[in-house]
Write an enzyme that holds these catalytic residues in place. Structure first.
Site, PDB file in Angstrom:
ATOM      1  N   LYS A 192     121.396 -58.781 112.639  1.00 12.65           N
ATOM      2  CA  LYS A 192     120.557 -57.715 112.097  1.00 12.65           C
ATOM      3  C   LYS A 192     119.270 -58.240 111.435  1.00 12.65           C
ATOM      4  O   LYS A 192     119.141 -59.439 111.174  1.00 12.65           O
ATOM      5  CB  LYS A 192     121.371 -56.908 111.087  1.00 12.65           C
ATOM      6  CG  LYS A 192     122.541 -56.162 111.716  1.00 12.65           C
ATOM      7  CD  LYS A 192     123.297 -55.377 110.654  1.00 12.65           C
ATOM      8  CE  LYS A 192     124.448 -54.589 111.243  1.00 12.65           C
ATOM      9  NZ  LYS A 192     125.157 -53.827 110.209  1.00 12.65           N
ATOM     10  N   HIS A 215     126.503 -56.997 113.397  1.00 10.69           N
ATOM     11  CA  HIS A 215     127.273 -55.868 113.932  1.00 10.69           C
ATOM     12  C   HIS A 215     128.147 -56.432 115.036  1.00 10.69           C
ATOM     13  O   HIS A 215     127.731 -57.330 115.759  1.00 10.69           O
ATOM     14  CB  HIS A 215     126.342 -54.802 114.536  1.00 10.69           C
ATOM     15  CG  HIS A 215     127.042 -53.870 115.483  1.00 10.69           C
ATOM     16  ND1 HIS A 215     127.646 -52.711 115.073  1.00 10.69           N
ATOM     17  CD2 HIS A 215     127.273 -53.955 116.824  1.00 10.69           C
ATOM     18  CE1 HIS A 215     128.193 -52.107 116.127  1.00 10.69           C
ATOM     19  NE2 HIS A 215     127.982 -52.852 117.204  1.00 10.69           N
ATOM     20  N   ASN A 247     124.279 -56.437 105.969  1.00 13.24           N
ATOM     21  CA  ASN A 247     125.446 -57.307 106.139  1.00 13.24           C
ATOM     22  C   ASN A 247     125.328 -58.263 107.323  1.00 13.24           C
ATOM     23  O   ASN A 247     126.315 -58.795 107.798  1.00 13.24           O
ATOM     24  CB  ASN A 247     126.731 -56.474 106.204  1.00 13.24           C
ATOM     25  CG  ASN A 247     126.756 -55.517 107.374  1.00 13.24           C
ATOM     26  OD1 ASN A 247     126.031 -55.671 108.347  1.00 13.24           O
ATOM     27  ND2 ASN A 247     127.611 -54.520 107.277  1.00 13.24           N
ATOM     28  N   PHE A 258     124.710 -41.904 105.888  1.00 15.05           N
ATOM     29  CA  PHE A 258     123.941 -43.155 105.933  1.00 15.05           C
ATOM     30  C   PHE A 258     123.154 -43.350 107.223  1.00 15.05           C
ATOM     31  O   PHE A 258     122.452 -44.350 107.388  1.00 15.05           O
ATOM     32  CB  PHE A 258     124.872 -44.361 105.722  1.00 15.05           C
ATOM     33  CG  PHE A 258     125.948 -44.502 106.760  1.00 15.05           C
ATOM     34  CD1 PHE A 258     125.688 -45.086 107.993  1.00 15.05           C
ATOM     35  CD2 PHE A 258     127.238 -44.033 106.501  1.00 15.05           C
ATOM     36  CE1 PHE A 258     126.691 -45.218 108.956  1.00 15.05           C
ATOM     37  CE2 PHE A 258     128.243 -44.163 107.453  1.00 15.05           C
ATOM     38  CZ  PHE A 258     127.963 -44.760 108.682  1.00 15.05           C
ATOM     39  N   TYR A 276     123.344 -45.941 117.580  1.00 18.47           N
ATOM     40  CA  TYR A 276     124.201 -45.570 116.452  1.00 18.47           C
ATOM     41  C   TYR A 276     124.503 -44.071 116.419  1.00 18.47           C
ATOM     42  O   TYR A 276     124.929 -43.533 115.394  1.00 18.47           O
ATOM     43  CB  TYR A 276     123.551 -46.012 115.131  1.00 18.47           C
ATOM     44  CG  TYR A 276     123.627 -47.505 114.926  1.00 18.47           C
ATOM     45  CD1 TYR A 276     124.828 -48.113 114.600  1.00 18.47           C
ATOM     46  CD2 TYR A 276     122.504 -48.304 115.078  1.00 18.47           C
ATOM     47  CE1 TYR A 276     124.910 -49.478 114.420  1.00 18.47           C
ATOM     48  CE2 TYR A 276     122.571 -49.670 114.900  1.00 18.47           C
ATOM     49  CZ  TYR A 276     123.780 -50.259 114.572  1.00 18.47           C
ATOM     50  OH  TYR A 276     123.857 -51.617 114.393  1.00 18.47           O
ATOM     51  N   ARG A 311     135.414 -59.916 115.205  1.00 14.95           N
ATOM     52  CA  ARG A 311     135.544 -59.112 113.985  1.00 14.95           C
ATOM     53  C   ARG A 311     136.081 -59.959 112.831  1.00 14.95           C
ATOM     54  O   ARG A 311     135.623 -59.832 111.697  1.00 14.95           O
ATOM     55  CB  ARG A 311     136.402 -57.874 114.239  1.00 14.95           C
ATOM     56  CG  ARG A 311     135.679 -56.925 115.223  1.00 14.95           C
ATOM     57  CD  ARG A 311     136.259 -55.561 115.306  1.00 14.95           C
ATOM     58  NE  ARG A 311     136.120 -54.791 114.086  1.00 14.95           N
ATOM     59  CZ  ARG A 311     134.981 -54.234 113.656  1.00 14.95           C
ATOM     60  NH1 ARG A 311     133.864 -54.393 114.333  1.00 14.95           N
ATOM     61  NH2 ARG A 311     134.960 -53.530 112.551  1.00 14.95           N
ATOM     62  N   ARG A 348     129.684 -62.752 107.045  1.00 23.15           N
ATOM     63  CA  ARG A 348     129.230 -61.882 105.957  1.00 23.15           C
ATOM     64  C   ARG A 348     129.399 -62.530 104.589  1.00 23.15           C
ATOM     65  O   ARG A 348     128.582 -62.316 103.695  1.00 23.15           O
ATOM     66  CB  ARG A 348     129.919 -60.531 106.044  1.00 23.15           C
ATOM     67  CG  ARG A 348     129.381 -59.740 107.247  1.00 23.15           C
ATOM     68  CD  ARG A 348     130.048 -58.414 107.395  1.00 23.15           C
ATOM     69  NE  ARG A 348     129.421 -57.612 108.448  1.00 23.15           N
ATOM     70  CZ  ARG A 348     130.083 -56.779 109.216  1.00 23.15           C
ATOM     71  NH1 ARG A 348     131.390 -56.621 109.065  1.00 23.15           N
ATOM     72  NH2 ARG A 348     129.454 -56.092 110.144  1.00 23.15           N
ATOM     73  N   THR A 375     133.015 -55.683 105.965  1.00 22.49           N
ATOM     74  CA  THR A 375     131.677 -55.091 105.846  1.00 22.49           C
ATOM     75  C   THR A 375     131.073 -55.382 104.482  1.00 22.49           C
ATOM     76  O   THR A 375     129.887 -55.690 104.372  1.00 22.49           O
ATOM     77  CB  THR A 375     131.750 -53.569 106.084  1.00 22.49           C
ATOM     78  OG1 THR A 375     132.309 -53.343 107.375  1.00 22.49           O
ATOM     79  CG2 THR A 375     130.384 -52.933 106.009  1.00 22.49           C
ATOM     80  N   GLU A 407     128.438 -50.881 124.562  1.00 21.81           N
ATOM     81  CA  GLU A 407     127.348 -51.508 123.816  1.00 21.81           C
ATOM     82  C   GLU A 407     126.660 -52.594 124.635  1.00 21.81           C
ATOM     83  O   GLU A 407     125.435 -52.720 124.601  1.00 21.81           O
ATOM     84  CB  GLU A 407     127.881 -52.058 122.488  1.00 21.81           C
ATOM     85  CG  GLU A 407     128.296 -50.947 121.545  1.00 21.81           C
ATOM     86  CD  GLU A 407     128.927 -51.418 120.252  1.00 21.81           C
ATOM     87  OE1 GLU A 407     129.043 -50.594 119.335  1.00 21.81           O
ATOM     88  OE2 GLU A 407     129.298 -52.608 120.133  1.00 21.81           O
TER      89      GLU A 407
END
Length: 140
Positions: free
Chosen positions: A11, A117, A114, A59, A51, A87, A104, A93, A128
């Site tokens: 990100k 993704h 964070n 949010f 998204y 993950r 993270r 998160t 995706e």
């Protein structure tokens, strides 16, 4: 064990701090292989579409604004049980709750910023990946 592909985004908070290589090293050290990767600037339309599942959540607007605030690195990762492994390697998160050594815990600034993704299922990984990559762009 099943060889799988999953989708990852590094990100804007991480690309801004030049952490792409460090984050990729964590993924690779965990056994994930980068089989496709590109640095892009998401448009508002692309971020809203990607998204879209969160459109009704409070949010959503903030998430879209954040994701278009700077470049991101989109990538396809491959490995044994890649979705679950990725993950685990990303961590919780909330970076305060993330396990030591996870991306993270190491790099996230906050719950919102964070750093990464990752797909939450094989089905979503396929969707995706197809959002950003053609099959010909994914190389073993």
């Amino acid at each position: 064990m099943a060889l799988e592909r999953t989708f990852s985004i590094i990100k804007p908070d991480a690309t801004e701090r030049n952490l792409t290589g460090k984050i990729n090293a964590v993924f690779e050290d965990a056994g994930l292989r980068i089989v496709a990767q590109k640095r892009i600037q998401l448009t508002q339309k692309e971020a809203e579409a990607f998204y879209g599942v969160h459109k009704e959540r409070p949010f959503f607007g903030e998430l879209v604004s954040f994701m278009i605030s700077g470049p991101v690195v989109v990538q396809v990762l491959e490995g044994e049980n890649a979705v679950a492994l990725h993950r685990d390697v990303m961590g919780a998160t909330n970076p305060a709750e993330a396990a030591e050594g996870t991306v993270r815990k190491l790099f996230a600034k906050s719950i919102g910023e964070n750093s990464v993704h990752g797909s939450d299922s094989l089905e979503n990984a396929e969707k995706e990946i197809k959002f950003f990559f053609a099959e010909k762009d994914i190389l073993p």
